[in-house]
Design an enzyme around this catalytic site. Structure first.
Site, PDB file in Angstrom:
ATOM      1  N   CYS A  67       0.842  -1.196   0.000  1.00 48.14           N
ATOM      2  CA  CYS A  67       0.000   0.000   0.000  1.00 48.14           C
ATOM      3  C   CYS A  67       0.882   1.254   0.000  1.00 48.14           C
ATOM      4  O   CYS A  67       1.602   1.500  -0.962  1.00 48.14           O
ATOM      5  CB  CYS A  67      -0.987  -0.038   1.160  1.00 48.14           C
ATOM      6  SG  CYS A  67      -2.351   1.148   0.940  1.00 48.14           S
ATOM      7  N   HIS A 180      -3.760  -4.565   0.026  1.00 49.78           N
ATOM      8  CA  HIS A 180      -3.276  -5.154   1.284  1.00 49.78           C
ATOM      9  C   HIS A 180      -3.381  -6.680   1.196  1.00 49.78           C
ATOM     10  O   HIS A 180      -4.446  -7.238   1.444  1.00 49.78           O
ATOM     11  CB  HIS A 180      -4.119  -4.664   2.461  1.00 49.78           C
ATOM     12  CG  HIS A 180      -3.832  -3.261   2.864  1.00 49.78           C
ATOM     13  ND1 HIS A 180      -2.850  -2.943   3.777  1.00 49.78           N
ATOM     14  CD2 HIS A 180      -4.380  -2.089   2.468  1.00 49.78           C
ATOM     15  CE1 HIS A 180      -2.813  -1.633   3.940  1.00 49.78           C
ATOM     16  NE2 HIS A 180      -3.733  -1.084   3.154  1.00 49.78           N
ATOM     17  N   GLU A 182      -2.297  -8.827   3.269  1.00 48.30           N
ATOM     18  CA  GLU A 182      -2.581  -9.358   4.607  1.00 48.30           C
ATOM     19  C   GLU A 182      -4.054  -9.237   4.977  1.00 48.30           C
ATOM     20  O   GLU A 182      -4.506  -9.884   5.930  1.00 48.30           O
ATOM     21  CB  GLU A 182      -1.704  -8.656   5.653  1.00 48.30           C
ATOM     22  CG  GLU A 182      -2.154  -7.277   6.095  1.00 48.30           C
ATOM     23  CD  GLU A 182      -1.851  -6.152   5.118  1.00 48.30           C
ATOM     24  OE1 GLU A 182      -2.079  -4.986   5.480  1.00 48.30           O
ATOM     25  OE2 GLU A 182      -1.388  -6.431   3.985  1.00 48.30           O
TER      26      GLU A 182
END
Length: 198
Positions: A67, A180, A182
């Site tokens: 990001c 993102h 994650e």
């Protein structure tokens, strides 16, 4: 899930550090980022991390920017004020368009799930995106976008309001994801796992 948790979920021992000496001893680096570009660069400068990160990138250490962390890899940003970045990958960071291609208002920031579109399929297959299918979606939240100077560094895009926006950049040992991983469920974990184990 945090980046640290995602890395440990993939079976890799990880540490969170802002110590350049510790970073020198790691096998790979993940540069996450949430917030504004100028603040992030000021913090990296205060911590004495700008030159070490540039040097480690030049020496071939694998680095993944996530990001804002991806945007920091570029030369400069227009967010709030003109700010120099890490300049590891040539390019700049500019605002997402506020209108769709048909001139309708476009909500900014871009928030939500989108499919990745490969710039070249053969490059995709040989990258950390190799285990991602055409139907997989990843999670974006950002108001600014990367414009790499060399189009060949763009590995994948996504479409927002009809605009193609850079989603993944790659240059040698350096990779950046605008989304993102994650927070992107199984597809995101596959991407992190590929980075860690490639």
């Amino acid at each position: 899930m945090s980046v640290l948790q995602a890395v440990e979920y993939c079976g890799i021992s990880a540490i969170s550090t802002s110590n350049p000496d510790v970073l020198q001893k790691t096998d790979k680096i993940i540069l996450p980022g949430v917030g504004a570009f100028p603040n992030a660069m000021r913090q990296l400068n205060c911590l004495g991390l700008v030159e070490p990160l540039r040097e480690m990138a030049r020496r071939g250490k694998p680095l993944l920017g996530i990001c804002l962390g991806m945007q920091l890899l570029l030369e400069k940003s227009e967010e709030f004020e003109k700010t120099e970045g890490l300049a590891i990958i040539p390019g700049e960071v500019v605002p997402i368009p506020t209108k769709t291609l048909d001139k309708s208002p476009l909500k900014v920031p871009s928030i939500g799930w989108s499919r990745l579109i490969p710039s070249e399929k053969n490059l995709w297959d040989q990258s950390l995106l190799g285990k991602i299918s055409d139907d997989d979606e990843v999670y974006f939240v950002h108001s600014f976008m990367a414009i790499p100077r060399n189009p060949g560094t763009c590995l994948a895009n996504y479409v927002y309001g009809g605009h193609k926006i850079v989603a993944v950049i790659r240059q040698n040992n350096i990779v950046g994801c605008q989304f993102h991983p994650e927070k992107s469920g199984v597809p995101g974990l596959k991407i992190i796992n590929e980075f860690l184990n490639s």
